[in-house]
Scaffold this active site. Structure first.
Site, mmCIF file in Angstrom:
data_model
loop_
_atom_site.group_PDB
_atom_site.id
_atom_site.type_symbol
_atom_site.label_atom_id
_atom_site.label_comp_id
_atom_site.label_asym_id
_atom_site.label_seq_id
_atom_site.Cartn_x
_atom_site.Cartn_y
_atom_site.Cartn_z
ATOM 1 N N CYS A 107 15.778 -20.042 -9.251
ATOM 2 C CA CYS A 107 14.342 -20.082 -9.566
ATOM 3 C C CYS A 107 14.080 -19.374 -10.872
ATOM 4 O O CYS A 107 13.201 -19.759 -11.632
ATOM 5 C CB CYS A 107 13.545 -19.447 -8.438
ATOM 6 S SG CYS A 107 14.108 -17.799 -8.019
ATOM 7 N N GLU A 145 6.962 -18.487 -2.721
ATOM 8 C CA GLU A 145 7.865 -18.139 -3.826
ATOM 9 C C GLU A 145 8.408 -19.453 -4.360
ATOM 10 O O GLU A 145 9.264 -20.077 -3.719
ATOM 11 C CB GLU A 145 9.002 -17.264 -3.323
ATOM 12 C CG GLU A 145 8.474 -16.054 -2.592
ATOM 13 C CD GLU A 145 9.149 -14.775 -3.030
ATOM 14 O OE1 GLU A 145 8.568 -13.731 -2.774
ATOM 15 O OE2 GLU A 145 10.227 -14.837 -3.622
ATOM 16 N N ALA A 172 5.920 -28.386 -5.422
ATOM 17 C CA ALA A 172 5.379 -29.549 -4.710
ATOM 18 C C ALA A 172 5.299 -29.273 -3.206
ATOM 19 O O ALA A 172 4.271 -29.543 -2.562
ATOM 20 C CB ALA A 172 6.251 -30.778 -4.977
ATOM 21 N N THR A 173 6.364 -28.698 -2.646
ATOM 22 C CA THR A 173 6.333 -28.412 -1.204
ATOM 23 C C THR A 173 5.413 -27.229 -0.918
ATOM 24 O O THR A 173 4.701 -27.217 0.090
ATOM 25 C CB THR A 173 7.755 -28.136 -0.663
ATOM 26 O OG1 THR A 173 8.629 -29.160 -1.130
ATOM 27 C CG2 THR A 173 7.784 -28.110 0.846
ATOM 28 N N GLY A 231 10.631 -22.271 -2.112
ATOM 29 C CA GLY A 231 10.986 -23.647 -2.432
ATOM 30 C C GLY A 231 10.199 -24.111 -3.645
ATOM 31 O O GLY A 231 9.736 -23.308 -4.465
ATOM 32 N N SER A 232 10.035 -25.420 -3.733
ATOM 33 C CA SER A 232 9.438 -26.003 -4.935
ATOM 34 C C SER A 232 7.908 -25.902 -4.916
ATOM 35 O O SER A 232 7.296 -25.743 -3.850
ATOM 36 C CB SER A 232 9.845 -27.470 -5.022
ATOM 37 O OG SER A 232 9.363 -28.145 -3.874
HETATM 38 P P1 NAD Z 1 12.063 -27.647 -1.355
HETATM 39 O O1 NAD Z 1 10.635 -27.399 -1.683
HETATM 40 O O2 NAD Z 1 12.577 -29.028 -1.480
HETATM 41 O O3 NAD Z 1 12.391 -27.194 0.142
HETATM 42 C C1 NAD Z 1 12.184 -25.880 0.586
HETATM 43 C C2 NAD Z 1 12.061 -25.862 2.091
HETATM 44 O O4 NAD Z 1 10.867 -26.536 2.479
HETATM 45 C C3 NAD Z 1 13.205 -26.552 2.821
HETATM 46 O O5 NAD Z 1 13.565 -25.765 3.937
HETATM 47 C C4 NAD Z 1 12.572 -27.876 3.261
HETATM 48 O O6 NAD Z 1 13.166 -28.436 4.385
HETATM 49 C C5 NAD Z 1 11.142 -27.447 3.546
HETATM 50 N N1 NAD Z 1 10.130 -28.500 3.493
HETATM 51 C C6 NAD Z 1 10.139 -29.643 2.763
HETATM 52 N N2 NAD Z 1 8.989 -30.333 2.977
HETATM 53 C C7 NAD Z 1 8.246 -29.605 3.847
HETATM 54 C C8 NAD Z 1 6.957 -29.782 4.445
HETATM 55 N N3 NAD Z 1 6.198 -30.847 4.171
HETATM 56 N N4 NAD Z 1 6.506 -28.830 5.282
HETATM 57 C C9 NAD Z 1 7.242 -27.739 5.568
HETATM 58 N N5 NAD Z 1 8.470 -27.519 5.039
HETATM 59 C C10 NAD Z 1 8.967 -28.439 4.182
HETATM 60 O O7 NAD Z 1 12.902 -26.638 -2.263
HETATM 61 P P2 NAD Z 1 14.484 -26.483 -2.382
HETATM 62 O O8 NAD Z 1 15.052 -27.684 -3.035
HETATM 63 O O9 NAD Z 1 15.061 -26.038 -1.101
HETATM 64 O O10 NAD Z 1 14.582 -25.243 -3.380
HETATM 65 C C11 NAD Z 1 14.485 -25.381 -4.767
HETATM 66 C C12 NAD Z 1 13.147 -24.888 -5.257
HETATM 67 O O11 NAD Z 1 12.919 -23.560 -4.756
HETATM 68 C C13 NAD Z 1 13.090 -24.755 -6.765
HETATM 69 O O12 NAD Z 1 11.843 -25.181 -7.225
HETATM 70 C C14 NAD Z 1 13.274 -23.253 -6.987
HETATM 71 O O13 NAD Z 1 12.767 -22.796 -8.221
HETATM 72 C C15 NAD Z 1 12.540 -22.690 -5.814
HETATM 73 N N6 NAD Z 1 12.976 -21.327 -5.497
HETATM 74 C C16 NAD Z 1 12.121 -20.290 -5.732
HETATM 75 C C17 NAD Z 1 12.522 -18.983 -5.483
HETATM 76 C C18 NAD Z 1 11.617 -17.821 -5.758
HETATM 77 O O14 NAD Z 1 11.942 -16.717 -5.324
HETATM 78 N N7 NAD Z 1 10.510 -17.976 -6.469
HETATM 79 C C19 NAD Z 1 13.803 -18.745 -4.983
HETATM 80 C C20 NAD Z 1 14.648 -19.831 -4.728
HETATM 81 C C21 NAD Z 1 14.220 -21.116 -4.992
#
Ligand code: NAD
Length: 470
Positions: free
Chosen positions: A272, A238, A219-220, A216-217
């Site tokens: 990503c 990741e 920030a998270t 995910g991002s």
């Molecule tokens: P996100 O960070 O908004 O959410 C990711 C996951 O985290 C979701 O399942 C969400 O419900 C969960 N989440 C949110 N807040 C949380 C908390 N406080 N505690 C625990 N879990 C929490 O990201 P997104 O919008 O789903 O994905 C987009 C981001 O992911 C982009 O920044 C992208 O670059 C990155 N990404 C990275 C890769 C990689 O392999 N490096 C692959 C795909 C996406």
């Protein structure tokens, strides 16, 4: 009172389904089930864990059309790209299936007669691997099959049980994955979906888990690392990127432009490893932009259920504000808008949020579009005079996921790329992932690796056996 998660089709803004969210008590119960099942799952011979995973891989291919339709409905990913993702996932699974035995194998690293103490026995030292135990897999929505299977397939094969929290934007896909795993023979307490958004993810981290694997991002990811820190469990992240590409003066401009336009706009830029900024040598800058714009003009934007659609809606409505802000920031600081720049007035009978593919030139690193993750169909192209300048600009970021160089000579490309801080380095290609190579980010792009042998071993913990006979 049960909370519900509303699944909205981003192409039409219609409500598809309401899915009950797991509250804290439900999450805790699921964590107990996963804990109780783990020992027996790990104790099975590897062949019994391999069998259902191989069946899962076959089912993905058999059911690709239905699975792709579900992904398109909830994320807006164009149907052809959704199907490609599903059909390419078995290649990753094959890699894990073929390599897990070797990576997990115990090795005798030392063997000698024991002479340090009285007695005449033998001493054997064995390096062996145990599964971590119960792992949380908190996943993203943009490539649910790829980023999910990078984690849960090797985790399951190595004897872990998995608490899988799909993104709230890909929950139906997460449930489809669970159903398919069960149909393949994975027990229901070995792979357990945990449903909900951020609060549910946070509740999952409160459980007695042995590792968290997050996609995910940034920030998270930072929140996850902080929440997991007191537990001293394995944390793998990741995260996002601001991936650069450098186009040298000796390239075949049309080929480089077509490759980079696809790298920037595939999946609406919501990858990503999407190309997020391009540096072009001044000798070919004008030609490159012309060729790049020509390619962008060929991209069909529209209904994601149609097979020739290349750009669908943004998967998340609030992202429109991020994109609009990046474009207006760039324009206010002197960038030139070559195409797009704003939400699309729907030329079709859909109500979703569409952003027209946007190319900005005369950009600088004072602009957010060249520094912050965009995660949408917007690209900045900057002119450079030398390899040195390109390297400095490519490194001017907190992220470090991938970097690409387009030029004639491999030696020049590797020389440039070895000076750029990124987990993947591409020569004359971009936006690609190989099951045989580690997928890993540096800096704000994360820590740890999936895929490759590294991406199997990451679900294991080593144990040193000191065995003395006699
Ligand atoms: P996100 O960070 O908004 O959410 C990711 C996951 O985290 C979701 O399942 C969400 O419900 C969960 N989440 C949110 N807040 C949380 C908390 N406080 N505690 C625990 N879990 C929490 O990201 P997104 O919008 O789903 O994905 C987009 C981001 O992911 C982009 O920044 C992208 O670059 C990155 N990404 C990275 C890769 C990689 O392999 N490096 C692959 C795909 C996406």
């Amino acid at each position: 009172m049960t909370d519900f998660l509303s699944v909205i089709n981003p192409a039409t803004e219609e409500l598809i389904k309401e899915i009950p969210v797991d509250d804290e008590a439900a999450v805790a119960k699921k964590a107990i089930s996963a804990r109780n099942a783990q020992g027996a799952w790990a104790a099975k011979p590897l062949s019994e864990r391999l069998k259902p995973i191989e069946a899962f891989s076959q089912l993905l291919v058999q059911k690709a059309d239905t699975l792709a339709a579900t992904m398109t409905a909830e994320t807006g990913k164009p149907i052809s790209q959704a199907k490609s993702e599903i059909l390419a996932t078995p290649q990753r699974i094959d890699f894990f299936v073929e390599n897990v035995a070797q990576v997990m194998a115990a090795q005798t690293v030392h063997h000698e007669p024991w002479s340090a103490l009285p007695g005449t026995g033998q001493l054997e030292e064995i390096l062996a691997y145990d599964p971590l135990g119960v792992i949380a897999n908190i996943s993203a929505w943009n490539y649910p099959y790829f980023v999910g299977s990078n984690v849960f397939i090797p985790a399951l094969l190595t004897g872990n049980t998995v608490l899988y929290k799909p993104s709230e934007i890909a929950t139906m896909t997460g449930l489809a994955i669970a159903d398919l795993l069960y149909e393949s023979g994975i027990p229901e307490d070995v792979f357990i979906p945990v449903l909900g958004a951020g609060l549910t993810g946070a509740a999952l981290l409160e459980q007695p888990i042995d590792g968290v694997f997050f996609t995910g991002s940034y920030a998270t990811g930072q929140k996850i690392a902080i929440a997991a820190a007191p537990k001293l469990i394995k944390v793998q992240l990741e995260l996002g990127g601001k991936d650069p590409a450098y186009v040298c003066e000796d390239v075949e401009v049309a080929i480089a432009a077509a490759s980079l336009a696809d790298g920037a706009f595939y999946n609406n830029g919501q990858s990503c490893c999407a190309v997020e900024r391009i540096y072009v040598h001044s000798d070919v800058y004008d030609d490159f932009i012309e060729a790049f714009l020509k390619t962008v003009e060929t991209f069909t934007l529209g209904d994601p259920t149609q097979p020739d659609t290349y750009l669908g809606p943004l998967s998340r409505k609030p992202q429109i504000d991020v994109l609009t802000a990046q474009v207006s920031d760039a324009l206010s600081k002197g960038a030139t808008l070559r195409c797009g720049g704003k939400p699309v007035d729907q030329p079709f009978s859909l109500r979703g949020v569409y952003f027209s593919p946007t190319v900005l030139t005369e950009v600088t690193h004072d602009m957010a579009v060249m520094k912050a993750e965009t995660f949408g169909p917007v690209i900045g192209i900057q002119k450079v005079e030398s390899d040195r300048e390109a390297i400095a600009l490519m490194n001017d970021t907190d992220y470090g996921l991938t970097a690409a160089v387009y030029c004639q000579e491999r030696g020049r490309a590797t020389q440039i790329l070895s000076q750029v801080n990124s987990g993947s380095a591409y020569w004359n290609c971009c936006d690609r992932v190989s099951p045989k190579l580690p997928w890993t980010g540096r800096g704000h792009s994360g820590m740890g690796a999936t895929l490759s042998a590294e991406g199997i071993r990451t679900f294991l913990q080593p144990r040193g056996w000191h065995l003395r006979t006699g």
